[in-house]
Design a protein around this motif. Sequence first.
Motif, PDB file in Angstrom:
ATOM      1  N   HIS A 114      50.698  35.879  39.793  1.00  0.00           N
ATOM      2  CA  HIS A 114      51.593  35.785  38.629  1.00  0.00           C
ATOM      3  C   HIS A 114      53.012  35.548  39.117  1.00  0.00           C
ATOM      4  O   HIS A 114      53.447  36.157  40.089  1.00  0.00           O
ATOM      5  CB  HIS A 114      51.516  37.068  37.800  1.00  0.00           C
ATOM      6  CG  HIS A 114      52.149  36.904  36.455  1.00  0.00           C
ATOM      7  ND1 HIS A 114      53.506  36.951  36.263  1.00  0.00           N
ATOM      8  CD2 HIS A 114      51.597  36.655  35.244  1.00  0.00           C
ATOM      9  CE1 HIS A 114      53.776  36.747  34.981  1.00  0.00           C
ATOM     10  NE2 HIS A 114      52.624  36.554  34.344  1.00  0.00           N
ATOM     11  N   GLN A 162      55.198  38.529  39.907  1.00  0.00           N
ATOM     12  CA  GLN A 162      54.794  39.498  40.923  1.00  0.00           C
ATOM     13  C   GLN A 162      55.925  39.744  41.910  1.00  0.00           C
ATOM     14  O   GLN A 162      56.717  38.838  42.197  1.00  0.00           O
ATOM     15  CB  GLN A 162      53.604  38.917  41.701  1.00  0.00           C
ATOM     16  CG  GLN A 162      52.305  39.648  41.470  1.00  0.00           C
ATOM     17  CD  GLN A 162      51.155  38.908  42.128  1.00  0.00           C
ATOM     18  OE1 GLN A 162      50.569  38.038  41.499  1.00  0.00           O
ATOM     19  NE2 GLN A 162      50.871  39.235  43.364  1.00  0.00           N
ATOM     20  N   ASP A 163      55.944  40.953  42.484  1.00  0.00           N
ATOM     21  CA  ASP A 163      56.924  41.276  43.520  1.00  0.00           C
ATOM     22  C   ASP A 163      56.718  40.350  44.713  1.00  0.00           C
ATOM     23  O   ASP A 163      55.588  40.071  45.110  1.00  0.00           O
ATOM     24  CB  ASP A 163      56.712  42.735  43.943  1.00  0.00           C
ATOM     25  CG  ASP A 163      57.808  43.189  44.878  1.00  0.00           C
ATOM     26  OD1 ASP A 163      58.651  43.986  44.447  1.00  0.00           O
ATOM     27  OD2 ASP A 163      57.835  42.710  46.047  1.00  0.00           O
ATOM     28  N   THR A 193      54.265  40.833  47.559  1.00  0.00           N
ATOM     29  CA  THR A 193      52.834  40.626  47.375  1.00  0.00           C
ATOM     30  C   THR A 193      52.460  39.153  47.324  1.00  0.00           C
ATOM     31  O   THR A 193      51.306  38.810  47.121  1.00  0.00           O
ATOM     32  CB  THR A 193      52.358  41.293  46.061  1.00  0.00           C
ATOM     33  OG1 THR A 193      52.960  40.598  44.970  1.00  0.00           O
ATOM     34  CG2 THR A 193      52.735  42.759  46.001  1.00  0.00           C
ATOM     35  N   THR A 194      53.457  38.247  47.447  1.00  0.00           N
ATOM     36  CA  THR A 194      53.158  36.803  47.374  1.00  0.00           C
ATOM     37  C   THR A 194      53.677  36.080  48.622  1.00  0.00           C
ATOM     38  O   THR A 194      54.033  34.898  48.556  1.00  0.00           O
ATOM     39  CB  THR A 194      53.800  36.163  46.117  1.00  0.00           C
ATOM     40  OG1 THR A 194      55.204  36.437  46.149  1.00  0.00           O
ATOM     41  CG2 THR A 194      53.222  36.709  44.849  1.00  0.00           C
TER      42      THR A 194
END
Lengths: 369, 520
Positions: B112, B115-116, B119-120
């Motif tokens: 998404h 998202q932080d 986390t990506t």
Amino acid sequence: MKKKLGLIVNPIAGMGGSVGLKGTDGKKTLSQAKQLGAIPRAHIRTTEAFKELSSIKNSIELYTYPHEMGEEQAKVCSYTPKILGSISKGKTTSLDTKNAAKDMLNHKVDLILFVGGDGTARDIYEVVGDKIPVLGVPAGVKIHSSSFAINPRAAGSLATKFLQGLIELREAEVMDIDEEAFRQNVLSAKLYGYLKVPHEEQMVQNVKIGSIPSQRETIESIAWEIISNMKEDYYIIGPGTTTKSILRKLNLEYSLLGVDIVYQKKLIASDINENQILKIIDGKKSKIVVTVIGGQGYLFGRGNQQISFKVIKKVGKDNIIIVASEDKIISLKGNPLLVDTNDEEINKMLKGYFRVTTGYRRSMMYRIA
Amino acid sequence: MRKYHAPVWNEPIIMEMGHKGERGIAIPFIEEDIQKSTKDAKFYIPNKMIRKSPPNIPEISQPHILRHYLRLSQQTLGMALNIDLGMGTCTMKHSPLINEELVKSPYFAEIHPLQDENTTQGILEIIYKFNRYICEISGMDEFTFQPGGGALGIFTNACLIRKYHEMNNDLPERNEIITTLFSHPADAACPATAGFKIITLYPNSETGLPDIEALKAAVSKHTAGLMITNPEDTGIFNPMIDEFVKIIHEAGGLCAYDQANSNALFGITRAKEAGFDMCHFNIHKAFSSPHGCMGPACGAVGVRKELTEFLPVPIVTFDGSKYHLDNDRPNSIGKMREFMGNIETILRAYSWIMSMGPDGLRTVAETSIININYLIKKLTKIRGVTLAYPKQNIRLDQARFSLKELKDETSVGTDDVARRIVDFGVQEYFTSHHPWIVQEPFLPEPCETYSKEDIDYWAEIIRYTCEEARTNPETVKTAPHNQTIKKINTKALNDPNQWALTWRAYIKKKGKSKQEHLSP
């Protein structure tokens, strides 16, 4: 319901050209042309145009004039036309063309297809004006008017599409030159007015292309561009629908075929000649607004001789505003804009790239030869 | 030639299908205990967001829906079904299917944008690295992938030029953008949308290229910049391009390079060496992300160092150990759309250029040049077909042809031929952008995807159709005959009263549908 198509053939159109007579206007010229062995070509051109109409033949009601003015060719193409009026065979004149146009106007035809040249266009314009759509099949010696299709076949195809309701109309110049003067090597071109002719956009609609502005929208947007930049200058506005849309937008009276002067968004003078222009702009800052006249790309010297080299000299190169729709520029097929001011120095001064206003905040760089 | 006929299903619009109470599948009954503990779905939706009446969507069983959409797809002459080399400017190359697997993978598909960033890191790394590679390909210093299409990329460039002059307090004075007639029309339309006046250079009728004298006459203290395609939409490369750039720079403007037509340039020329300040690529064209309805698209915009501060936010940065989304760029032009843009295009393009490598990219360019010049040899042998600006002896990615001679001889024009070739199972070709200063044009682009046999077959279709224009013109003029639909009256495209972009508009304009239920 069947569509009514009028056909007027000028049987002698084009005869002068083949024998170097620069036209076929006037009785004397015609007999001279015949003596020199000129061959009529209007009939062949009529047949060529009608080939393109074959797909809608059964939905056309054809109106024409007797004998060589349409009847014969219509029958060659297997039509059963309604014959109007009468002529004396082998001795047709411009009066017959006018009578034919009048009768077709009375019968409320949907389109007059005429076969001829500038002279024929003028005769028809005189009678029908902008009352009904007209389209020329080029057969004459002089084709200065833009009321003609580029060739007979294109004329047939345009007529077909128009009668099917697939295309719109545009205003097209009716121009003619004085043949007598031209034979003495004096070129005097005059703009007579505007006919309504079927028009297919150069740019055929394609799914990848967005909407294309109409002729009217383009001309209006050019007017807005000029008006929104108007300064404290005297604006010499040349003839033409494109230039005169400026006056229309300003709610001013105007002479379509003449030269008008606008100052501070007011009309100062209308339909004036060279000397009157020179007098008004004397000692004043001024600008010239001109458009491309006719199909050949003349900017000065055709239909706007009032804006003479003296006027151009006084106004100055940087104060010439050229306006034309993109369509009109494209119809020149890359050929340069032309000037013929009777003054070599001015002709030379105008050479080179000019900015042509093609719409609101839009312009195109185009060459004057 | 292949005997072909498209399937014709005469499918109704889905809104006309189904019956009240018909449903897709039967959902199992929910046990009382579960119902009690989870409550009704409505419970979780805020009151303000609950509709007063249910949406008017059709009720149809699953097999009927499947049938409907499969039939529609069968009626579509898709990229994978045909030799799709007629669509010049579109670079209809084959995009490896493995890249679709990557995009569908839950590791990517379930990310998404909110998202932080911790986390990506994976996708941020790909974006960052792709940015470095495309900088190498173009010579620019930083890219944004936010624009969702080519035109938005060009608009971004127009906004960057505007910002640059605004920062120099030059903006009201510098309000003119110069472009050329054979550049993509968006190179005029986008700066116009950004508030600039547009000056178009008309091409020289011999060379097909804009004259440098025209450019000199166009520049002034009002010049804000040049927005230009090269090769233009004729396939002709302007060898004076660096001179053009120099003239604009001397006048105080910036130069934006529309590189939508970049497929034949990989490893051969770069925006930087021609002196450009910025450029844009269509990732969905040359960079092998699927195009059009299979999209979505990405108009990647790159700039040289001095202009990076103006790029849209966020930009992915790397601090040596972690990737970040940098939103703190006070001179940025802002956002061209939300978040990072269509990142699936970047994932595919990254995978594609990694599989190609530098030599492979150069081979892509060389193959596409060979392919178009081979097609030119084939097509110019056909009576009625001419190459525009024949004195230019080479084309790079595409070529503009004219069927004017065919039309003069037979009255069959390019729109007729375009409609006829679909009867042989190939996509309609692209005539060309307007205005048609090359009369009766068509513009094929056989990029590196197509084999010699493909090109031969396509050229044979054109030859056959031109011959048919002489022997049986009505067949061509009334085409298509073997297709899903017949010839349509395109006049409706100009008539708002005949458009219906939604079902509601359709009902309003056409009246309540009386169509029988055709679901079976």
